[in-house]
Design a protein around this motif. Structure first.
Motif, short mmCIF file in Angstrom:
data_model
loop_
_atom_site.label_atom_id
_atom_site.label_comp_id
_atom_site.label_asym_id
_atom_site.label_seq_id
_atom_site.Cartn_x
_atom_site.Cartn_y
_atom_site.Cartn_z
N ALA A 10 62.21 -40.59 117.04
CA ALA A 10 62.59 -41.98 116.79
C ALA A 10 62.71 -42.20 115.29
N GLY A 11 63.41 -43.26 114.93
CA GLY A 11 63.62 -43.60 113.53
C GLY A 11 65.03 -44.10 113.33
N GLU A 12 65.31 -44.59 112.14
CA GLU A 12 66.65 -45.15 111.89
C GLU A 12 67.76 -44.14 112.13
N CYS A 68 57.64 -38.73 117.37
CA CYS A 68 57.72 -38.31 115.97
C CYS A 68 58.78 -39.16 115.27
N THR A 69 58.38 -39.85 114.19
CA THR A 69 59.28 -40.80 113.53
C THR A 69 59.55 -40.45 112.07
N PHE A 129 58.39 -48.41 110.20
CA PHE A 129 58.72 -49.40 111.22
C PHE A 129 58.94 -48.77 112.58
N ALA A 130 59.50 -47.57 112.66
CA ALA A 130 59.69 -46.93 113.97
C ALA A 130 58.35 -46.61 114.61
N GLY A 131 57.45 -46.03 113.84
CA GLY A 131 56.15 -45.68 114.37
C GLY A 131 55.32 -46.88 114.76
N LEU A 132 55.34 -47.92 113.94
CA LEU A 132 54.57 -49.13 114.26
C LEU A 132 55.14 -49.83 115.49
N ALA A 133 56.47 -49.85 115.60
CA ALA A 133 57.09 -50.47 116.77
C ALA A 133 56.70 -49.73 118.04
#
Length: 413
Positions: free
Chosen positions: A52-54, A295-296, A93-97
């Motif tokens: 995950a991630g932008e 994994c972000t 932000f990906a990990g926190l989301a």
């Protein structure tokens, strides 16, 4: 030094490209890459590993809400897998989301973050007592941005930036009409051809005035946005949606949203991850065990992690088409504002070769003479690499002064 401008009393220079945990500002597609690769990489690996991630948001990328939505999407996939214990790598932000969505469903979640802070490439610091975002700074694509909705719910102060109305100038005379020039270029380029060669052929077909306008459009609307030179960009970047959709920034910084998102989560700082291994029994992230892992980390960092078993061949091939755009920021504080005032606080400088091309005047919202400049692509090597922060700050001041002089010339009768 006899300077044509006031010396800044404080400054901050970013070095995201040198940061081992980011290695750049945001993802960029290399020649031959397309958006389908983002979709591929967002699909689960063996039901144990989720990326995950932008970079892996196949709707839009390179933005904080891109990361947020990707993290939420990965969390939904994990919930559907019936996992009960999850390790999330990265507290951006990906990990926190992802962690927040999983925790809300009653799953046991641990977040491992390499840095000594949360936020990843979003980082608010204090410069002489004033909050400044030295990474991500805008709530982009505002109307469809879930982080914007949360900022509204929290009652956070926000300011609109009109990217279509900068106070702009060029070093070599009156400024041409940039946006129509860029749109003509977008329409003319064959997406099946390498971007650099397509642009070269297009520029060769123009008269000098048209070529000048197109080149400035490329510098500002393409290279400054993507963070890489044309030779390192996929032609598909011309179709990736970017800024200019009611974008707003937070005068008190992104840290407000980060702290809200991190509330109640089990986050372990200073925990850089080296290896992610999985089998039918579960997943192990270094010495941490769980049912699965989200994994972000940024794509360049992802390529350096050890996976056991290795990532599927299709994923490895897809990752070869990703890099990290290079975008750096300087924030300057002065005793008094000596540059012309833009109604919207947004400035553009067209120089050759390109340098500090984009500025945000934060004076009105901070209550002190404060301004932030952006530089990207090859210009990072010319103006950042091998220099001290003081040297960089003073050279940025020189470019701001050149812009101010050009604005003055343009307004002379």
């Amino acid at each position: 030094m006899n300077m044509p401008f006031a010396r800044p009393i404080a400054w901050h220079v970013t070095r995201w490209s040198e940061d081992p945990y980011s290695q750049g500002a945001y993802s960029a597609l290399l020649p031959g890459g397309d958006g389908a690769l983002r979709r591929l990489l967002s699909t689960p690996v063996d039901g144990r590993l989720f990326l995950a991630g932008e970079a892996f948001n196949h709707d839009h990328s390179a933005m904080t809400h891109s990361a947020w939505e990707s993290g939420r999407r990965a969390a939904a996939d994990v919930i559907a897998s019936a996992a009960r214990k999850v390790i999330v790598v990265g507290a951006g932000f990906a990990g926190l989301a992802a962690a927040g969505a999983l925790r809300a469903q009653g799953l046991e979640v641990v977040v491992l973050e390499a840095r000594d802070r949360i936020g990843g490439r979003a980082h608010t610091l204090s410069l002489a007592g004033h909050a400044v975002d030295v990474g991500a700074a805008w709530l982009q694509q505002y109307e469809r941005n879930p982080l914007a909705r949360r900022a509204e719910q929290l009652g956070l102060s926000r300011c609109v930036t009109d990217f279509s109305q900068p106070l702009a100038a060029a070093w070599d005379g009156p400024l041409p009409d940039i946006n129509p020039a860029y749109e003509r270029l977008r329409q003319a380029i064959d997406r099946a051809q390498p971007l650099a060669s397509g642009v070269d052929a297009y520029l060769a077909s123009l008269d000098p005035a048209e070529r000048r306008a197109a080149q400035y459009a490329i510098d500002a609307n393409l290279v400054l946005e993507a963070g890489l030179p044309l030779t390192q960009l996929s032609a598909q970047v011309l179709d990736e949606e970017g800024v200019g959709h009611g974008d707003q920034f937070l005068p008190q910084g992104y840290r407000q949203l980060l702290e809200d998102a991190a509330s109640g989560l089990d986050i372990h700082l200073k925990c850089p991850v080296q290896q992610i291994a999985w089998d039918r029994h579960g997943v192990r992230v270094d010495e941490w065990a769980a049912d699965c892992c989200i994994c972000t980390v940024p794509v360049s960092v992802l390529k350096q992690l050890r996976f056991s078993p290795g990532l599927p061949q299709a994923y490895q091939q897809a990752l070869r088409f990703f890099s990290m755009g290079r975008l750096e920021k300087v924030v300057l504080q002065f005793d008094q504002r000596w540059w012309p005032v833009s109604a919207g606080g947004y400035l553009r400088w067209y120089d050759s070769p390109p340098n500090w091309g984009e500025w945000l005047d934060l004076t009105a919202v901070s209550g002190t003479p404060l301004i932030a400049g952006l530089i990207a692509g090859d210009a990072v090597d010319r103006h950042i690499t091998g220099k001290t922060d003081e040297q960089i700050a003073l050279q940025a001041c020189e470019k701001l002064a050149a812009w101010a002089s050009a604005i003055k010339r343009n307004n002379e009768p």
